[in-house]
Design a protein around this motif. Structure first.
Motif, PDB file in Angstrom:
ATOM      1  N   SER A  88      47.872   1.707  -2.228  1.00  0.00           N
ATOM      2  CA  SER A  88      47.725   3.144  -2.457  1.00  0.00           C
ATOM      3  C   SER A  88      49.029   3.765  -2.937  1.00  0.00           C
ATOM      4  O   SER A  88      49.046   4.587  -3.862  1.00  0.00           O
ATOM      5  CB  SER A  88      47.250   3.833  -1.168  1.00  0.00           C
ATOM      6  N   THR A  99      38.873   7.709 -11.615  1.00  0.00           N
ATOM      7  CA  THR A  99      38.080   8.509 -10.681  1.00  0.00           C
ATOM      8  C   THR A  99      38.608   9.935 -10.633  1.00  0.00           C
ATOM      9  O   THR A  99      39.760  10.199 -10.988  1.00  0.00           O
ATOM     10  CB  THR A  99      38.146   7.919  -9.260  1.00  0.00           C
ATOM     11  N   PRO A 105      44.010   5.936  -4.622  1.00  0.00           N
ATOM     12  CA  PRO A 105      43.748   6.807  -5.777  1.00  0.00           C
ATOM     13  C   PRO A 105      43.479   5.972  -7.022  1.00  0.00           C
ATOM     14  O   PRO A 105      44.371   5.723  -7.840  1.00  0.00           O
ATOM     15  CB  PRO A 105      45.036   7.633  -5.887  1.00  0.00           C
ATOM     16  N   PHE A 127      42.143   4.839   1.794  1.00  0.00           N
ATOM     17  CA  PHE A 127      41.905   5.472   0.502  1.00  0.00           C
ATOM     18  C   PHE A 127      42.959   5.036  -0.506  1.00  0.00           C
ATOM     19  O   PHE A 127      44.153   5.013  -0.222  1.00  0.00           O
ATOM     20  CB  PHE A 127      41.938   6.997   0.627  1.00  0.00           C
ATOM     21  N   MET A 151      41.528   9.806   3.158  1.00  0.00           N
ATOM     22  CA  MET A 151      41.012  10.461   1.960  1.00  0.00           C
ATOM     23  C   MET A 151      41.690  11.819   1.760  1.00  0.00           C
ATOM     24  O   MET A 151      42.125  12.456   2.719  1.00  0.00           O
ATOM     25  CB  MET A 151      39.492  10.597   2.024  1.00  0.00           C
ATOM     26  N   SER A 193      34.136  14.631  -0.913  1.00  0.00           N
ATOM     27  CA  SER A 193      34.167  13.386  -1.688  1.00  0.00           C
ATOM     28  C   SER A 193      32.952  13.221  -2.590  1.00  0.00           C
ATOM     29  O   SER A 193      32.898  12.280  -3.382  1.00  0.00           O
ATOM     30  CB  SER A 193      34.268  12.179  -0.753  1.00  0.00           C
ATOM     31  N   TRP A 246      39.624  11.442  -8.148  1.00  0.00           N
ATOM     32  CA  TRP A 246      40.733  11.490  -7.195  1.00  0.00           C
ATOM     33  C   TRP A 246      41.886  10.583  -7.618  1.00  0.00           C
ATOM     34  O   TRP A 246      42.711  10.209  -6.807  1.00  0.00           O
ATOM     35  CB  TRP A 246      40.241  11.138  -5.798  1.00  0.00           C
ATOM     36  N   PHE A 250      35.908   8.893  -5.125  1.00  0.00           N
ATOM     37  CA  PHE A 250      36.870   7.819  -4.907  1.00  0.00           C
ATOM     38  C   PHE A 250      36.472   6.511  -5.584  1.00  0.00           C
ATOM     39  O   PHE A 250      37.219   5.542  -5.539  1.00  0.00           O
ATOM     40  CB  PHE A 250      37.045   7.544  -3.406  1.00  0.00           C
TER      41      PHE A 250
END
Length: 427
Positions: free
Chosen positions: A407, A369, A365, A363, A333, A302, A371, A184
């Motif tokens: 997010s 990364t 995105p 979380f 997450m 993660s 994710w 993340f």
């Protein structure tokens, strides 16, 4: 040609701007420097007469990209011209150069900026082709981001953390890169998956500037402070003590802040020996510990590199040695289910009982990364209520609700800009 460098100067990104100004100063690049603390002040600096070319520096994190694009448009409406170039740098520009160019910037800075800013300023002074400048993305004739050759990753000792004027003095960047490649986090994917530590000698050189300015508060930027001097996952307290003792020798009356913002401690590094060492030298009464989740399943997914067990131990040990732990948790997450969130809430509440305070996050995105394209998990109303209760009691803090909005927007940007398998390079 006369070149003026104008930075859109915001507190949130001042450390990065300071590093770029330091690079120009070290290189002896003869340019004017202006810092715009508001859009209007930035535009006024752009419009000042006397410069043949004006280079405007912007830096921002991914959640701020939309707001900064709107601000860029406002600045352009106030002051613009063919002699003005706007460049965006930082983690978002590195990960999403096409999005940055489509949002109105002329250039995107890719990766670490010290080499790029010096080469770019020199190219503008000489009137030479920007395609020869390393670490850039600029639009090709068809609007697609064209990348120049990569900028080198320099030893950290080659890069000063800030220039010489007193007003720019701030935390010393102690470590760049991170070997803990959490899925993340943008840090290891921009700066590399290995640690590059600044030497104690370089730190002491920075501190001489503190002494000249009469400053005594010393802070460090590092993703994991007890990793200092170590190439691998285990803390090595020898280099840490050498560093802290060196600070004390250089500035006998310094107040050293280490393990508090803008640095943190990994939970498995919190041992009685480590806490006794910090207690010997540091002024901070709190430390930041990254837990991130109360679910071992989510921690493993993660790539965090630890389970929940060392988190409890870390909080207990820190409290026993007189520190108030601020413990980071991320909710929502990818792959997180109801039982995972329940485990995080239970752990958070247990840590509060032990004496910790919880720093809550949602979380996001983040571009660059693993994710980046992952779907955030749903956070039900009951989880929100329990987080609000902790905050109302003063046991938790953070901007998790605002991050939830970010997010959504980041997920929309990711869908609009799918990952490219090939990157177009300048010849």
């Amino acid at each position: 040609m006369n070149v003026r460098v104008v930075a859109r100067y915001r507190k949130a990104v001042s450390y990065g701007i300071h590093a770029l100004l330091a690079a120009l100063e070290q290189a002896g690049t003869p340019v004017e420097i202006g810092l715009g603390t508001t859009p209007e002040e930035t535009a006024a600096l752009i419009a000042e007469p006397g410069a043949d070319r004006v280079l405007v520096l912007w830096s921002f994190y991914s959640p701020d990209a939309e707001a900064m694009a709107a601000e860029l448009a406002a600045v352009r409406a106030l002051a613009d011209g063919d002699h003005v170039l706007h460049i965006a740098g930082g983690v978002h520009a590195t990960a999403e150069p096409q999005h940055v160019l489509d949002s109105g910037w002329d250039l995107a800075g890719i990766g670490e900026g010290e080499s790029t800013i010096v080469a770019l300023a020199e190219a503008l002074r000489a009137g030479t082709e920007l395609k020869a400048v390393p670490g850039l993305a600029l639009k090709d004739s068809d609007g697609v981001a064209l990348r120049t050759r990569p900028a080198p990753q320099l030893p950290l000792d080659a890069c000063r953390s800030f220039p010489t004027p007193r007003r720019h003095v701030g935390p010393i960047e102690l470590t760049r890169g991170c070997r803990y490649t959490c899925r993340f986090c943008q840090t290891p994917f921009m700066f590399g998956g290995q640690f590059r530590h600044r030497s104690v000698g370089s730190v002491r050189e920075h501190l001489r500037g503190f002494r000249e300015h009469g400053l005594r508060d010393v802070r460090f930027i590092t993703p994991t402070c007890l990793s200092y001097g170590s190439p691998g996952p285990d803390a090595d307290l020898g280099p840490v003590e050498e560093l802290l003792a060196g600070v004390r020798e250089e500035l006998p009356h310094a107040r050293i802040f280490f393990g508090s913002f803008p640095s943190e401690v990994r939970p498995e590094h919190v041992t009685p020996e480590a806490m006794r060492l910090l207690k010997k030298y540091v002024a901070n009464d709190n430390i930041i510990i990254g837990a991130q989740s109360g679910s071992d399943r989510i921690l493993e997914a993660s790539g965090r590199g630890h389970s929940t067990a060392p988190v409890r131990d870390a909080v207990r040990i820190a409290v026993e040695h007189g520190f108030r732990p601020n413990v980071d948790f991320i909710f929502g997450m990818p792959g997180e289910e109801a039982e995972d969130q329940a485990a995080s809430l239970r752990l958070a509440e247990d840590l509060v009982e032990l004496g910790a305070r919880i720093h809550t996050h949602t979380f996001m995105p983040l571009p660059g990364t693993p994710w980046r394209d992952a779907d955030p998990a749903f956070i039900p109303l009951e989880t929100m209520r329990r987080l609000d209760t902790l905050a109302q009691r003063g046991e938790a803090y953070g901007h998790w609700r605002r991050q939830a909005d970010h997010s959504v927007r980041l997920a929309e940007t990711a869908k609009a800009y799918p990952r490219r398998t090939k990157r177009r390079r300048a010849e």
